[in-house]
Design a protein around this motif. Structure first.
Motif, PDB file in Angstrom:
ATOM      1  N   THR A 179       0.846  -1.202   0.000  1.00  0.00           N
ATOM      2  CA  THR A 179       0.000   0.000   0.000  1.00  0.00           C
ATOM      3  C   THR A 179       0.878   1.248   0.000  1.00  0.00           C
ATOM      4  OG1 THR A 179      -1.627  -1.217   1.265  1.00  0.00           O
ATOM      5  CG2 THR A 179      -1.845   1.184   1.287  1.00  0.00           C
ATOM      6  N   LEU A 180       1.907   1.243   0.841  1.00  0.00           N
ATOM      7  CA  LEU A 180       2.779   2.416   0.918  1.00  0.00           C
ATOM      8  C   LEU A 180       3.452   2.681  -0.427  1.00  0.00           C
ATOM      9  CD1 LEU A 180       4.261   1.841   4.466  1.00  0.00           C
ATOM     10  CD2 LEU A 180       3.105   3.929   3.708  1.00  0.00           C
ATOM     11  N   VAL A 181       3.934   1.628  -1.055  1.00  0.00           N
ATOM     12  CA  VAL A 181       4.608   1.796  -2.348  1.00  0.00           C
ATOM     13  C   VAL A 181       3.614   2.310  -3.398  1.00  0.00           C
ATOM     14  CG1 VAL A 181       5.618   0.463  -4.264  1.00  0.00           C
ATOM     15  CG2 VAL A 181       6.509   0.205  -1.929  1.00  0.00           C
ATOM     16  N   ASN A 182       2.439   1.703  -3.484  1.00  0.00           N
ATOM     17  CA  ASN A 182       1.443   2.154  -4.472  1.00  0.00           C
ATOM     18  C   ASN A 182       1.084   3.623  -4.264  1.00  0.00           C
ATOM     19  OD1 ASN A 182       1.324  -0.341  -5.615  1.00  0.00           O
ATOM     20  ND2 ASN A 182      -0.474  -1.020  -4.458  1.00  0.00           N
ATOM     21  N   GLN A 183       0.869   3.977  -2.997  1.00  0.00           N
ATOM     22  CA  GLN A 183       0.444   5.341  -2.694  1.00  0.00           C
ATOM     23  C   GLN A 183       1.584   6.348  -2.907  1.00  0.00           C
ATOM     24  OE1 GLN A 183      -2.855   6.523  -1.437  1.00  0.00           O
ATOM     25  NE2 GLN A 183      -3.144   4.746  -2.752  1.00  0.00           N
ATOM     26  N   ALA A 184       2.814   5.919  -2.662  1.00  0.00           N
ATOM     27  CA  ALA A 184       3.958   6.823  -2.888  1.00  0.00           C
ATOM     28  C   ALA A 184       4.097   7.104  -4.383  1.00  0.00           C
ATOM     29  CB  ALA A 184       5.238   6.218  -2.321  1.00  0.00           C
ATOM     30  N   VAL A 185       3.891   6.083  -5.209  1.00  0.00           N
ATOM     31  CA  VAL A 185       3.983   6.284  -6.667  1.00  0.00           C
ATOM     32  C   VAL A 185       2.837   7.196  -7.128  1.00  0.00           C
ATOM     33  CG1 VAL A 185       3.923   5.107  -8.907  1.00  0.00           C
ATOM     34  CG2 VAL A 185       5.226   4.110  -7.000  1.00  0.00           C
ATOM     35  N   GLU A 186       1.655   6.975  -6.569  1.00  0.00           N
ATOM     36  CA  GLU A 186       0.507   7.835  -6.871  1.00  0.00           C
ATOM     37  C   GLU A 186       0.829   9.291  -6.486  1.00  0.00           C
ATOM     38  OE1 GLU A 186      -1.918   6.419  -8.355  1.00  0.00           O
ATOM     39  OE2 GLU A 186      -3.243   8.167  -8.472  1.00  0.00           O
ATOM     40  N   ALA A 187       1.437   9.443  -5.295  1.00  0.00           N
ATOM     41  CA  ALA A 187       1.816  10.787  -4.822  1.00  0.00           C
ATOM     42  C   ALA A 187       2.782  11.434  -5.807  1.00  0.00           C
ATOM     43  CB  ALA A 187       2.455  10.684  -3.436  1.00  0.00           C
ATOM     44  N   ALA A 188       3.726  10.648  -6.306  1.00  0.00           N
ATOM     45  CA  ALA A 188       4.719  11.189  -7.248  1.00  0.00           C
ATOM     46  C   ALA A 188       4.049  11.636  -8.549  1.00  0.00           C
ATOM     47  CB  ALA A 188       5.786  10.131  -7.531  1.00  0.00           C
ATOM     48  N   LYS A 189       3.106  10.826  -9.040  1.00  0.00           N
ATOM     49  CA  LYS A 189       2.455  11.144 -10.327  1.00  0.00           C
ATOM     50  C   LYS A 189       1.600  12.400 -10.234  1.00  0.00           C
ATOM     51  CE  LYS A 189       1.710   6.434 -11.998  1.00  0.00           C
ATOM     52  NZ  LYS A 189       0.709   5.363 -11.895  1.00  0.00           N
ATOM     53  N   ARG A 190       1.032  12.638  -9.021  1.00  0.00           N
ATOM     54  CA  ARG A 190       0.019  13.684  -8.906  1.00  0.00           C
ATOM     55  C   ARG A 190       0.563  15.054  -8.529  1.00  0.00           C
ATOM     56  NH1 ARG A 190      -5.703  12.237  -7.735  1.00  0.00           N
ATOM     57  NH2 ARG A 190      -5.950   9.998  -8.050  1.00  0.00           N
ATOM     58  N   GLN A 191       1.862  15.244  -8.537  1.00  0.00           N
ATOM     59  CA  GLN A 191       2.362  16.602  -8.287  1.00  0.00           C
ATOM     60  C   GLN A 191       3.485  16.932  -9.267  1.00  0.00           C
ATOM     61  OE1 GLN A 191       3.695  16.788  -4.184  1.00  0.00           O
ATOM     62  NE2 GLN A 191       5.313  15.278  -4.513  1.00  0.00           N
ATOM     63  N   ALA A 239       8.235   9.775 -11.535  1.00  0.00           N
ATOM     64  CA  ALA A 239       7.287   8.761 -11.030  1.00  0.00           C
ATOM     65  C   ALA A 239       7.666   7.350 -11.507  1.00  0.00           C
ATOM     66  CB  ALA A 239       5.862   9.120 -11.426  1.00  0.00           C
ATOM     67  N   ASN A 240       8.036   7.206 -12.777  1.00  0.00           N
ATOM     68  CA  ASN A 240       8.379   5.862 -13.282  1.00  0.00           C
ATOM     69  C   ASN A 240       9.643   5.321 -12.632  1.00  0.00           C
ATOM     70  OD1 ASN A 240       6.196   5.745 -14.902  1.00  0.00           O
ATOM     71  ND2 ASN A 240       7.296   6.459 -16.764  1.00  0.00           N
ATOM     72  N   PHE A 241      10.611   6.229 -12.463  1.00  0.00           N
ATOM     73  CA  PHE A 241      11.862   5.837 -11.807  1.00  0.00           C
ATOM     74  C   PHE A 241      11.592   5.394 -10.364  1.00  0.00           C
ATOM     75  CE2 PHE A 241      15.124   7.463  -8.889  1.00  0.00           C
ATOM     76  CZ  PHE A 241      16.169   6.616  -9.230  1.00  0.00           C
ATOM     77  N   MET A 242      10.761   6.172  -9.651  1.00  0.00           N
ATOM     78  CA  MET A 242      10.433   5.826  -8.264  1.00  0.00           C
ATOM     79  C   MET A 242       9.696   4.493  -8.199  1.00  0.00           C
ATOM     80  SD  MET A 242       9.379   9.447  -6.593  1.00  0.00           S
ATOM     81  CE  MET A 242       8.738   8.630  -5.160  1.00  0.00           C
ATOM     82  N   ASN A 243       8.807   4.302  -9.159  1.00  0.00           N
ATOM     83  CA  ASN A 243       8.064   3.035  -9.214  1.00  0.00           C
ATOM     84  C   ASN A 243       9.039   1.868  -9.347  1.00  0.00           C
ATOM     85  OD1 ASN A 243       5.745   1.408  -9.337  1.00  0.00           O
ATOM     86  ND2 ASN A 243       5.887   1.346 -11.591  1.00  0.00           N
ATOM     87  N   ALA A 244      10.040   2.030 -10.237  1.00  0.00           N
ATOM     88  CA  ALA A 244      11.008   0.942 -10.447  1.00  0.00           C
ATOM     89  C   ALA A 244      11.811   0.693  -9.166  1.00  0.00           C
ATOM     90  CB  ALA A 244      11.938   1.317 -11.606  1.00  0.00           C
ATOM     91  N   CYS A 245      12.251   1.780  -8.519  1.00  0.00           N
ATOM     92  CA  CYS A 245      13.041   1.632  -7.265  1.00  0.00           C
ATOM     93  C   CYS A 245      12.215   0.918  -6.196  1.00  0.00           C
ATOM     94  CB  CYS A 245      13.435   2.998  -6.717  1.00  0.00           C
ATOM     95  SG  CYS A 245      14.674   3.835  -7.669  1.00  0.00           S
TER      96      CYS A 245
END
Ligand SMILES: C[S@@+](CC[C@H](N)C(=O)[O-])C[C@H]1O[C@@H](n2cnc3c(N)ncnc32)[C@H](O)[C@@H]1O
Length: 441
Positions: free
Chosen positions: A98-110, A117-123
């Motif tokens: 949940t934390l990872v999904n929401q962190a990626v969502e947070a990255a995409k939305r600002q 966002a894609n790089f963070m998702n991969a990490c």
């Protein structure tokens, strides 16, 4: 239809938490950064940010393994927030997925993190797959293990070879909520039943100290609004009685509380003594808090906004019986209550603050009347701000003598010898106290 109360989405809380972490990295205090968060998110963000600061060393070490090139500051902060919250299942406020999904969502939305966002998702996906191996790989990094900056760990290790590990562990724990009873308005026998009625457990520590079994919002503490109690750590409650007890000059005493805001110790002095108390504070906004806190307690200090190191600008030339100098310091003794502090401070701050403490101490000593006392204290664990300062002061001022003083109050301490001895005590913040008396001529 009335709006239903909804918890803000986790991705919004993560965005706001990352902004707070970034602000502290930029030099703002955590308290100020959290106060700036929108009201709807504030309490959730405070809880998340505190957990992040207690795990930031580990998160930074993981981030360095996952990202060969450090991401831009906003993305780095968000990545660290996600890793700090997710690395340890036992403490994680939500499951790691949940934390990872929401962190990626947070990255995409600002805007400021969208491009990463894609790089963070991969990490973060790699982190989920290889968590145990990655965490094990950070185990040889002291910053990851102790969650304090390397300079801080090195300094503490050198100064307190027998205690540094216990002190760092204590700094990562939660502090108890401790109350000081205003003896002008209540006493333990009357107050403990009020706690019981409110279904709160109170642990009676001394005539004025009651520790709560669990922390609660201050407004809900029985008798708080009526000035029966204040929130103050047990180590900070040592100051006023230490300065006053055994002082035998005729009353009323003239007392200076230098460096007084927000007025915790000013209030305690006035609860205990019928005295003229001048509360000095250099910061005008903080000085207002002395007044409002005293009002709640039914007390009347004289609040003066001025620089304690420049008595020529405010002193009326009437000597003081007693001076309390709670000097500005690194606050290294109160990191469990303010976990941001360790990441805010720089190694050079210790010497800079010690120089300021020395300047104020030297400026105030002439204001003490012969036979009077000055209590020097800091909420620091570092020797330069405590024992070292006191020893230098005694060496430079032959009219000063040290009265029995606790020295360093260390959470989890053991006794060590010295001119100002260390003190063995239990669960409270770290503090330093040295009580000086001016020899009567
Ligand atoms: C450790 S805090 C004091 C806490 C306070 N004694 C209490 O118990 O609530 C130190 C305070 O000193 C103030 N300060 C720093 N330098 C000062 C100076 N030169 N003169 C007066 N106040 C100063 C800071 O603004 C801060 O409010």
């Amino acid at each position: 239809m009335p709006e239903l109360h909804k918890t803000p989405a986790l991705w919004r809380q993560l965005q706001a938490t990352a902004r707070v972490v970034l602000a502290v990295r930029g030099g703002a205090s955590g308290t100020v950064a959290i106060d700036a968060v929108e009201a709807e998110l504030r309490s959730g963000v405070q809880a998340l940010a505190f957990q992040v600061w207690r795990n930031l060393g580990r998160a930074q070490a993981l981030c360095a393994l996952l990202a060969s090139k450090k991401p831009p500051p906003a993305a780095d902060a968000l990545l660290c927030v996600a890793l700090a919250l997710a690395w340890d299942d036992a403490q994680a406020p939500y499951d790691a997925f949940t934390l990872v999904n929401q962190a990626v969502e947070a990255a995409k939305r600002q805007q400021e993190t969208k491009a990463q966002a894609n790089f963070m998702n991969a990490c973060l996906r790699r982190f989920l797959r290889e968590k145990d191996t990655l965490v094990a790989a950070t185990q040889k990094d002291p910053e990851a293990v102790w969650n304090h900056p390397a300079w801080w760990i090195t300094r503490l290790k050198a100064e307190r070879p027998a205690q540094w590990m216990a002190l760092l562990s204590a700094a990562n724990r939660h502090a108890p909520m401790t109350l000081r009873l205003n003896r002008r308005r209540t006493c333990v026998d009357d107050y403990l039943p009020l706690l019981e009625q409110a279904q709160l457990r109170g642990i009676h520590r001394s005539a004025q100290i009651v520790e709560l079994g669990q922390a609660v919002p201050v407004q809900t503490v029985p008798g708080f609004a009526q000035g029966m109690v204040s929130v103050q750590d047990a180590a900070a409650q040592v100051a006023a009685p230490l300065l006053l007890d055994g002082y035998a000059a005729p009353q009323p005493w003239r007392i200076l509380d230098a460096c007084a805001a927000p007025g915790g110790k000013t209030g305690h002095l006035l609860e205990l003594a019928d005295a003229e108390v001048i509360a000095l504070e250099v910061d005008a906004r903080r000085a207002q808090r002395i007044q409002s806190n005293a009002q709640r307690l039914g007390l009347t200090p004289q609040v003066v906004t001025a620089d304690a190191s420049r008595p020529d600008s405010w002193w009326d030339a009437k000597p003081f019986d007693l001076v309390l100098l709670d000097a500005p310091c690194t606050a290294s003794g109160i990191v469990r209550r303010h976990p941001d502090i360790r990441w805010l401070r720089r190694a050079s701050d210790v010497d800079q603050l010690a120089a300021i403490q020395k300047r104020i101490l030297q400026a105030l000593w002439p204001l003490v009347r012969p036979g009077g006392r000055l209590l020097y204290c800091t909420c620091s664990l570092f020797v330069a701000e405590g024992q070292g300062q006191a020893q230098a002061f005694l060496a430079n001022n032959t009219d000063a003598q040290l009265l029995p003083s606790p020295g360093h109050l260390l959470p989890q301490s053991e006794v060590t010898a010295g001119v100002v001895p260390d003190n063995p005590l239990g669960d409270h913040d770290g503090f330093f106290y040295a009580l000086f008396e001016k020899r009567a001529v």
